[in-house]
Design a protein around this motif. Structure first.
Motif, PDB file in Angstrom:
ATOM      1  N   PRO A 331      14.835  37.107  31.681  1.00 21.57           N
ATOM      2  CA  PRO A 331      16.292  36.980  31.880  1.00 21.57           C
ATOM      3  C   PRO A 331      16.757  37.751  33.111  1.00 21.57           C
ATOM      4  CG  PRO A 331      15.859  38.624  30.193  1.00 21.57           C
ATOM      5  CD  PRO A 331      14.517  38.117  30.644  1.00 21.57           C
ATOM      6  N   PHE A 332      16.596  37.156  34.296  1.00 21.21           N
ATOM      7  CA  PHE A 332      16.932  37.879  35.533  1.00 21.21           C
ATOM      8  C   PHE A 332      18.397  38.292  35.586  1.00 21.21           C
ATOM      9  CE2 PHE A 332      14.989  33.734  36.118  1.00 21.21           C
ATOM     10  CZ  PHE A 332      13.706  34.015  36.504  1.00 21.21           C
ATOM     11  N   VAL A 333      19.279  37.308  35.363  1.00 12.79           N
ATOM     12  CA  VAL A 333      20.712  37.573  35.518  1.00 12.79           C
ATOM     13  C   VAL A 333      21.168  38.650  34.535  1.00 12.79           C
ATOM     14  CG1 VAL A 333      23.017  36.575  35.357  1.00 12.79           C
ATOM     15  CG2 VAL A 333      21.166  35.271  36.419  1.00 12.79           C
ATOM     16  N   GLN A 334      20.684  38.558  33.293  1.00 10.73           N
ATOM     17  CA  GLN A 334      21.077  39.542  32.294  1.00 10.73           C
ATOM     18  C   GLN A 334      20.604  40.939  32.662  1.00 10.73           C
ATOM     19  OE1 GLN A 334      19.863  36.549  31.809  1.00 10.73           O
ATOM     20  NE2 GLN A 334      20.544  35.611  29.887  1.00 10.73           N
ATOM     21  N   LYS A 335      19.429  41.048  33.275  1.00 12.91           N
ATOM     22  CA  LYS A 335      18.958  42.358  33.746  1.00 12.91           C
ATOM     23  C   LYS A 335      19.924  42.935  34.772  1.00 12.91           C
ATOM     24  CE  LYS A 335      14.928  41.529  35.369  1.00 12.91           C
ATOM     25  NZ  LYS A 335      13.644  41.731  36.064  1.00 12.91           N
ATOM     26  N   GLY A 336      20.326  42.098  35.718  1.00 13.90           N
ATOM     27  CA  GLY A 336      21.263  42.568  36.732  1.00 13.90           C
ATOM     28  C   GLY A 336      22.600  42.961  36.145  1.00 13.90           C
ATOM     29  N   GLN A 337      23.082  42.177  35.193  1.00  9.92           N
ATOM     30  CA  GLN A 337      24.359  42.500  34.557  1.00  9.92           C
ATOM     31  C   GLN A 337      24.278  43.838  33.830  1.00  9.92           C
ATOM     32  OE1 GLN A 337      24.644  38.971  32.155  1.00  9.92           O
ATOM     33  NE2 GLN A 337      26.041  37.942  33.577  1.00  9.92           N
ATOM     34  N   ALA A 338      23.186  44.061  33.101  1.00 12.01           N
ATOM     35  CA  ALA A 338      23.033  45.317  32.357  1.00 12.01           C
ATOM     36  C   ALA A 338      22.981  46.506  33.311  1.00 12.01           C
ATOM     37  CB  ALA A 338      21.778  45.268  31.495  1.00 12.01           C
ATOM     38  N   ALA A 339      22.293  46.335  34.447  1.00  9.69           N
ATOM     39  CA  ALA A 339      22.199  47.421  35.422  1.00  9.69           C
ATOM     40  C   ALA A 339      23.565  47.753  36.004  1.00  9.69           C
ATOM     41  CB  ALA A 339      21.226  47.038  36.534  1.00  9.69           C
ATOM     42  N   ALA A 340      24.330  46.720  36.345  1.00 14.77           N
ATOM     43  CA  ALA A 340      25.670  46.957  36.911  1.00 14.77           C
ATOM     44  C   ALA A 340      26.592  47.605  35.889  1.00 14.77           C
ATOM     45  CB  ALA A 340      26.262  45.641  37.411  1.00 14.77           C
ATOM     46  N   ARG A 341      26.518  47.166  34.639  1.00 18.14           N
ATOM     47  CA  ARG A 341      27.366  47.779  33.609  1.00 18.14           C
ATOM     48  C   ARG A 341      27.037  49.261  33.436  1.00 18.14           C
ATOM     49  NH1 ARG A 341      27.001  42.602  30.931  1.00 18.14           N
ATOM     50  NH2 ARG A 341      25.084  43.255  29.886  1.00 18.14           N
ATOM     51  N   ALA A 342      25.745  49.593  33.478  1.00 22.80           N
ATOM     52  CA  ALA A 342      25.349  50.998  33.346  1.00 22.80           C
ATOM     53  C   ALA A 342      25.868  51.818  34.526  1.00 22.80           C
ATOM     54  CB  ALA A 342      23.828  51.103  33.248  1.00 22.80           C
ATOM     55  N   ALA A 343      25.763  51.265  35.732  1.00 20.03           N
ATOM     56  CA  ALA A 343      26.236  51.988  36.918  1.00 20.03           C
ATOM     57  C   ALA A 343      27.738  52.231  36.853  1.00 20.03           C
ATOM     58  CB  ALA A 343      25.869  51.208  38.180  1.00 20.03           C
ATOM     59  N   ILE A 344      28.487  51.211  36.466  1.00 18.05           N
ATOM     60  CA  ILE A 344      29.947  51.348  36.396  1.00 18.05           C
ATOM     61  C   ILE A 344      30.344  52.333  35.300  1.00 18.05           C
ATOM     62  CG2 ILE A 344      32.069  50.100  35.848  1.00 18.05           C
ATOM     63  CD1 ILE A 344      30.756  47.672  37.302  1.00 18.05           C
ATOM     64  N   ALA A 345      29.626  52.302  34.179  1.00 14.16           N
ATOM     65  CA  ALA A 345      29.927  53.254  33.100  1.00 14.16           C
ATOM     66  C   ALA A 345      29.771  54.685  33.584  1.00 14.16           C
ATOM     67  CB  ALA A 345      29.014  52.990  31.900  1.00 14.16           C
ATOM     68  N   MET A 346      28.715  54.966  34.334  1.00 16.50           N
ATOM     69  CA  MET A 346      28.515  56.324  34.849  1.00 16.50           C
ATOM     70  C   MET A 346      29.644  56.733  35.780  1.00 16.50           C
ATOM     71  SD  MET A 346      24.412  56.842  35.379  1.00 16.50           S
ATOM     72  CE  MET A 346      24.063  55.317  36.234  1.00 16.50           C
ATOM     73  N   LEU A 347      30.131  55.794  36.575  1.00 14.60           N
ATOM     74  CA  LEU A 347      31.231  56.112  37.485  1.00 14.60           C
ATOM     75  C   LEU A 347      32.519  56.431  36.726  1.00 14.60           C
ATOM     76  CD1 LEU A 347      30.754  53.430  40.285  1.00 14.60           C
ATOM     77  CD2 LEU A 347      30.031  55.812  40.267  1.00 14.60           C
ATOM     78  N   GLU A 348      32.677  55.810  35.564  1.00 15.54           N
ATOM     79  CA  GLU A 348      33.878  56.041  34.765  1.00 15.54           C
ATOM     80  C   GLU A 348      33.729  57.213  33.803  1.00 15.54           C
ATOM     81  OE1 GLU A 348      36.590  54.515  35.401  1.00 15.54           O
ATOM     82  OE2 GLU A 348      35.695  53.136  36.856  1.00 15.54           O
ATOM     83  N   GLY A 349      32.579  57.900  33.867  1.00 13.66           N
ATOM     84  CA  GLY A 349      32.356  59.031  32.980  1.00 13.66           C
ATOM     85  C   GLY A 349      32.065  58.631  31.551  1.00 13.66           C
ATOM     86  N   GLU A 350      31.624  57.400  31.353  1.00 12.11           N
ATOM     87  CA  GLU A 350      31.315  56.908  30.014  1.00 12.11           C
ATOM     88  C   GLU A 350      29.801  56.876  29.811  1.00 12.11           C
ATOM     89  OE1 GLU A 350      33.090  53.107  29.849  1.00 12.11           O
ATOM     90  OE2 GLU A 350      35.153  53.860  30.034  1.00 12.11           O
TER      91      GLU A 350
END
Length: 373
Positions: A331-350
């Motif tokens: 699941p290439f696209v899902q891997k990328g989505q999960a990575a981006a969600r993790a990065a954004i969460a860290m930026l928001e302090g979550e």
């Protein structure tokens, strides 16, 4: 004094100063509202009357004001609004691989919805003194894609900058959020499928084991030296079923590389495998081509299993009965989505959630029981 010194034109009148970038304050003055009201009206966030909003937007259009200066906004927020995507390969090579493109699609989709931009960066060389753009590129967080062959220098630079890191398919990295794929277990399942079909003589064509992009038979010493996480995990999966399987290392992931790498497997003067496990679909197309070059039929004489599940549109297949590779679909696209969600969460302090994905074996036209000898 000359004209340049006085700033006068031919008429003797002073030249008008070159207009700078319009400011929000200028828009507010032209609209007859406070700067805070103009800011809320322009952004669309906040209780502003329709009349005030209309005046602000009209003044902005008149002055050519397109919005707040992103540089000033970055300084106020202490952020660049950018997620860096770091790849190990030259970007021109990386974008020839459909896997990278599809993974990047997933990252871009989530980042775009969050109003975050992407910056593509190549991983630094092994020389720590030459870290490249990672040392000063404007990034709030980083997603590593396929950087396992040179990951240590990249991570060292990012740690010095205190930049959050998400790693797609890499060894465990302290402090980085992992997004993993079941490379070893998936390859073991593919090998077990061939074993259940009755194959005993199985070979492997691997992706590069390090950044040198060399080509050749993989000796125990060469395997021990390897540092490419994905390639080694997929090889170990096959070896879990076929411990003595011969393996040949390709120098990259392309159809031509697959053809070159598989040619020694099908040499007329050597033992030919009845099946080949290949670590990417584009390589697998080349392996099929090499088998046909050697006068073999696929899958009657040799079975071929790929990895990725991409759409293979190759003229080679159009000339045969083959319509679809047997392959492991990831699941290439899902891997990328999960990575981006993790990065954004860290930026928001979550809390940033690690993710793990499973590949599925898809049976195509390139595998069959071995022909009786």
């Amino acid at each position: 004094m000359d004209e340049a010194a006085t700033g006068n034109g031919e008429s003797g009148r002073p030249r008008a100063a070159r207009p700078g970038r319009p400011t929000l304050a200028a828009v507010a003055r032209a609209a007859g509202v406070a700067a805070s009201t103009a800011s809320l009206a322009f952004s669309g966030a906040g209780p502003v009357s329709e009349d005030a909003r209309a005046r602000v937007l009209a003044a902005a259009a008149e002055l050519g004001y397109g919005g707040p200066d992103p540089r000033a906004r970055s300084l106020r927020r202490g952020r660049s609004g950018v997620i860096g995507v770091v790849m190990d390969e030259r970007l021109s090579d990386a974008f020839r691989d459909p896997v990278n493109v599809l993974t990047l699609d997933g990252i871009a989709e989530v980042a775009g919805e969050a109003g975050t931009s992407l910056l593509l960066v190549r991983s630094p060389l092994d020389d720590a003194a030459n870290p490249g753009p990672l040392v000063d590129a404007p990034m709030d967080a980083v997603v590593l894609i396929g950087c396992s062959v040179r990951i240590d220098p990249a991570v060292a630079v990012l740690r010095r900058r205190n930049i959050p890191v998400v790693a797609i398919e890499a060894d465990d990295i302290e402090g980085a959020v992992p997004v993993q794929l079941d490379n070893r277990e998936a390859s073991r399942r593919a090998a077990a499928f061939l074993r259940d079909l009755g194959h005993a003589d199985v070979a492997v064509v691997t992706l590069p084991l390090d950044g040198n992009h060399q080509r050749g038979w993989i000796s125990p010493e060469r395997e021990a030296e390897g540092i490419a996480h994905t390639s080694l995990e997929r090889l170990r999966g096959v070896r879990g079923v076929y411990p003595e399987a011969q393996a040949y290392e390709a120098s990259g992931s392309s159809v031509e590389e697959g053809r070159i790498a598989a040619a020694p497997l099908f040499a007329p003067d050597g033992p030919r495998p009845t099946a080949v496990v290949v670590q990417s679909d584009v390589l697998a197309v080349g392996v099929v081509a090499a088998a046909l070059d050697a006068g073999l039929r696929v899958p009657e004489d040799v079975s071929v299993v790929g990895f990725d599940g991409i759409t293979v549109d190759d003229s080679l297949f159009h000339r045969t009965h083959i319509r679809q590779l047997t392959t492991l679909v990831q699941p290439f696209v899902q891997k990328g989505q999960a990575a981006a969600r993790a990065a954004i969460a860290m930026l928001e302090g979550e809390p940033a959630q690690p993710a793990a994905f499973r590949s599925e074996l898809r049976i195509g036209d390139t595998t069959a029981p071995p022909r009786a000898r």
